[in-house]
Design an enzyme around this catalytic site. Structure first.
Site, short mmCIF file in Angstrom:
data_model
loop_
_atom_site.label_atom_id
_atom_site.label_comp_id
_atom_site.label_asym_id
_atom_site.label_seq_id
_atom_site.Cartn_x
_atom_site.Cartn_y
_atom_site.Cartn_z
N ASP A 197 1.99 -13.84 8.14
CA ASP A 197 1.89 -12.47 7.66
C ASP A 197 2.83 -12.37 6.46
O ASP A 197 3.73 -13.21 6.28
CB ASP A 197 2.25 -11.45 8.75
CG ASP A 197 1.75 -10.05 8.39
OD1 ASP A 197 1.39 -9.82 7.21
OD2 ASP A 197 1.73 -9.17 9.28
C1 BGC Z 1 0.31 -6.73 7.10
C2 BGC Z 1 -0.94 -7.58 7.15
C3 BGC Z 1 -1.59 -7.65 5.80
C4 BGC Z 1 -0.58 -8.18 4.81
C5 BGC Z 1 -1.13 -8.28 3.40
C6 BGC Z 1 1.25 -7.14 5.98
O1 BGC Z 1 2.26 -6.21 5.81
O2 BGC Z 1 1.00 -6.80 8.33
O3 BGC Z 1 -1.84 -7.05 8.09
O4 BGC Z 1 -2.74 -8.42 5.85
O5 BGC Z 1 0.53 -7.30 4.77
O6 BGC Z 1 -1.38 -7.03 2.88
#
Ligand code: BGC
Length: 742
Positions: free
Chosen positions: A232
């Site tokens: 993530d």
């Molecule tokens: C989120 C993810 C997301 C990623 C990219 C993170 O803060 O938890 O779900 O895909 O950002 O935007």
């Protein structure tokens, strides 16, 4: 680049290039290496619409992205219980991605709704792993059918937003397997997703991004995952440790810093180049399949068609929670008052990384006004301010007085519910509850339409006639809501999560977010209906509940054992009302066989069918060994026990219509070894031990105690090694053990 070339290409990469490859480029790309013709892959959120950022980028959705269709969020689409619908959603997302040169869609989110306070519930499917796993599978297959990859997230046990980068989810192994990993496992095995995204949190003290057990032992070695694991955004704390544990791609990359740390680790021996090569191969095979398309591969798509699908997805999923005296559907003659600022400024999508720059938002007021030109509108409350305004309430009351029916749009403002933080209450803003009460005092025909990301309380439920749950319904919210209110579409959604009476009744009350460092999963496997149904705690609306404008009856349940440890279940469902409608049939299993802690029942299959008035159809479902199994943490294996099970067919988890007992003897009978710890209760049951009892002389002891009623139970609860207390000798006991085991 051809697949069989991948190893060759890895051989040609310099160490620096390898280090560059395993770290993302900027926010959304893998690194391209022009020298070797390696292009980049673009990744983009998200679960319910494409969020391709055009100019300046950020992970939290703060900057604008390209215009795209905002589809309903997972909380709503899950309520459809419709695999076909989720697969079509996936296809539409895949098409939008392809048209925008995006190779991997960052979704679906399949985490379990453990507490209704969790800030990101709107983005997740269900409190039940089967629902999350099946709908997630359909979504993934849909996206990937378009030649676009997915990233199933957030792996795993990421069930709270507060301190999400550091908090450790403290979970026992059985709970982890049965509840929190099960949806991921199902999707990995059934849909082969291109990638998984590992979550920020730790499990039992080990950060997921460097958790070898999770990312390698379980995911790859047990489940056979052969895709790529990315982090993530910002989840990597120690890049080298992460690579060693099985993470392939750090997102977003840290540029030169990422390259330097990997090169140094190889040079000083902390990371071997062969470990790095494995990761590079996985990245190159992702690039091979999903890198930017050349112009021939590009497509364009009709946004209006996708908007139409967004409307269909929303109306197929909305849940009718109450409809007293059939106040709905509305006729074309109603004199309506439409109340609540959410009618004009609907909440139709979630906040954070899934936020989409919507193509064409239709508001409930705009569509309502078209259908009912005489309708009046009153704001009722302010979304920016949770204080009551007597003036706004008075205006709404005046509007309601002149109407024969009142439609109140209520819900949770975005400021109270988003990615990045958890909620502190499941109540609607006090001003809205006050408004609803005030209106019900002067008009007895009140319909409440809810817009919210997760379960809320409905303290005014007995005073209103109808409630329609629309969650966050996407950009076609206006059209879809009125399609259901007017009966243009017969509602067929059912809740994929329980609506409790109060937060105090929820299984995680008192533990959720109680500790800054640890999230203690003390409720264990008792999540959602597994908790409420077992403990018989009254709820407002049970899991699986939802009404229709028609009615259904269930008959002729047949449960048959098939070869190869399978069970076939079939039943007839009839539409007993006057409208075409769809019914979601739920199959639960109660385990009466195993001597373990277990919920009263667990969902093991579901089906959705459409029926014309009077029509009846036979539904067939099949269960396999795993559906009767539990995870044994002593043996590290799924265990199915011989014995009695019950198949329950329900309209919701609390409305069971048909049931049948079933005895399964799928395991070979193995005689338990007798030891000093064997209880008399188990010895008495075994006919094959009669002669050993006799020869050792223990039979006399048993007979004398069994004949005196008061001591029988006491005897049964004593193990052999303590039989001396009852007058046996050690020699007798030892003789018996020897003979019994021969
Ligand atoms: C989120 C993810 C997301 C990623 C990219 C993170 O803060 O938890 O779900 O895909 O950002 O935007």
């Amino acid at each position: 680049m051809m697949t069989n070339n991948i190893s060759e290409i890895v051989n040609q990469l310099t160490l620096k290039e390898k280090a560059g490859l395993v770290s993302g480029k900027l926010y959304w790309f893998t690194e391209a290496i022009k020298r070797l013709g390696i292009s980049q892959v673009m990744m983009t959120d998200g679960p319910s619409g494409l969020r391709k950022q055009a100019d300046s980028s950020d992970a939290l959705g703060l900057n604008n992205s390209v215009e795209a269709i905002s589809f309903p969020t997972a909380a709503l689409t899950a309520s459809s219980f419709d695999r076909r619908l989720l697969s079509n959603l996936g296809k539409h997302l895949g098409i939008a991605a392809k048209a925008n040169d995006v190779g991997v869609v960052l979704g679906p989110g399949v985490n379990i709704k453990r507490s209704p306070l969790a800030g990101r519930n709107f983005e997740y499917f269900s409190e039940d792993p089967l629902v999350a796993g099946e709908l997630g599978t359909a979504y993934v297959k849909g996206v990937q059918s378009q030649g676009i990859g997915v990233s199933v997230k957030h792996f795993a046990a990421n069930n709270r937003e507060n301190q999400r980068f550091t908090v450790s989810s403290e979970i026992d192994e059985r709970t982890l397997r049965e509840i929190y990993l099960a949806a991921f496992e199902r999707i990995v095995k059934k849909a082969s997703p291109a990638t998984l995204m590992c979550s920020y949190n730790a499990i039992n003290g080990t950060l997921n991004s460097q958790n070898k057990r999770l990312l390698t032992d379980i995911l790859r070695n047990e489940w056979g995952f052969d895709g790529l694991v990315m982090s993530d955004w910002g989840a990597v704390a120690d890049h080298v440790a992460a690579l060693k544990a099985g993470l392939d791609l750090e997102m977003p990359g840290k540029g030169q810093e990422s390259i330097d740390e990997i090169v140094e680790a190889v040079q000083n021996g902390r990371l071997s180049e062969s470990e790095l090569n494995i990761t590079c191969r996985r990245i190159l095979s992702l690039v091979n399949r999903y890198s930017e398309l050349n112009d021939d591969g590009k497509i364009s798509y009709q946004k209006s068609e996708q908007h139409h699908f967004a409307r269909e997805a929303a109306e197929e999923s909305m849940v009718l929670l109450k409809n007293q005296d059939d106040i709905l559907p509305l006729s074309s003659q109603e004199k309506l008052a439409i109340i609540g600022e959410l009618a004009v400024k609907p909440r139709y999508q979630g906040g954070g990384s899934s936020h989409v720059n919507a193509f064409q938002i239709t508001t409930p007021w705009e569509i309502g006004k078209k259908l009912y030109p005489e309708a009046s509108y009153a704001q009722g409350y302010s979304l920016d301010n949770s204080e009551f305004s007597d003036k706004l309430i008075d205006q709404a009351v005046e509007a309601a007085k002149a109407a024969n029916k009142v439609i109140i749009f209520a819900g949770v403002p975005e400021s109270a519910e988003s990615e990045g933080f958890d909620k502190t209450t499941i109540e609607l803003p006090a001003a809205q509850n006050k408004l609803i009460r005030a209106i019900t005092q002067i008009n007895s025909n009140v319909v409440v339409v809810l817009q919210n990301g997760s379960a809320v309380t409905t303290p005014w439920i007995s005073q209103v006639r109808a409630v329609l749950e629309t969650y966050l319904a996407g950009e076609a919210v206006g059209e879809a809501t009125w399609d259901v209110l007017t009966g243009e579409v017969n509602p067929s959604g059912k809740l994929a999560e329980t609506f409790p009476m109060r937060i105090q009744d929820t299984p995680t009350y008192g533990t959720f977010n109680a500790n800054l460092l640890y999230e203690n999963y003390r409720e264990g496997i008792y999540v959602g209906y597994r908790y409420y149904d077992f403990k018989e705690i009254p709820v407002q609306f049970p899991f699986g509940f939802g009404l229709s404008y028609t009615t259904f009856s269930y008959q002729n349940l047949k449960v048959e054992q098939l070869p190869n440890q399978r069970v076939a279940i079939s039943l007839d469902v009839r539409n007993t009302g006057k409208r075409v409608g769809k019914e979601i049939v739920q199959l639960y299993v109660a385990n009466h066989a195993s001597q373990i802690e277990k919920p009263a029942k667990e969902l093991r299959e579901f089906a959705k069918i459409q029926l014309a008035p009077g029509e009846s159809k036979r539904i067939r479902m099949t269960l396999s060994r795993r559906d009767f199994s539990w995870y044994n943490e002593q043996t590290h294996a799924w265990q199915m026990d011989n014995g009695v099970y019950e198949v329950l067919i329900g309209k919701s988890s609390q409305n069971i219509e048909l049931s049948q007992l079933l005895t399964l003897q799928w395991n070979k009978l193995v005689k338990e070894k007798i030891s000093g710890n064997t209880y008399f209760s188990d010895i008495i049951k075994r006919q094959d031990l009669t002669s050993s009892l006799k020869e050792s002389g223990l039979d006399k002891l048993i007979n004398s105690l069994e004949n005196s009623n008061s001591n029988a139970q006491l005897l049964e609860n004593i193990p052999l090694r303590s039989a001396v207390m009852l007058g046996a000798t050690t020699a007798q006991v030892n003789k018996f053990i020897r003979m019994a085991n021969n």
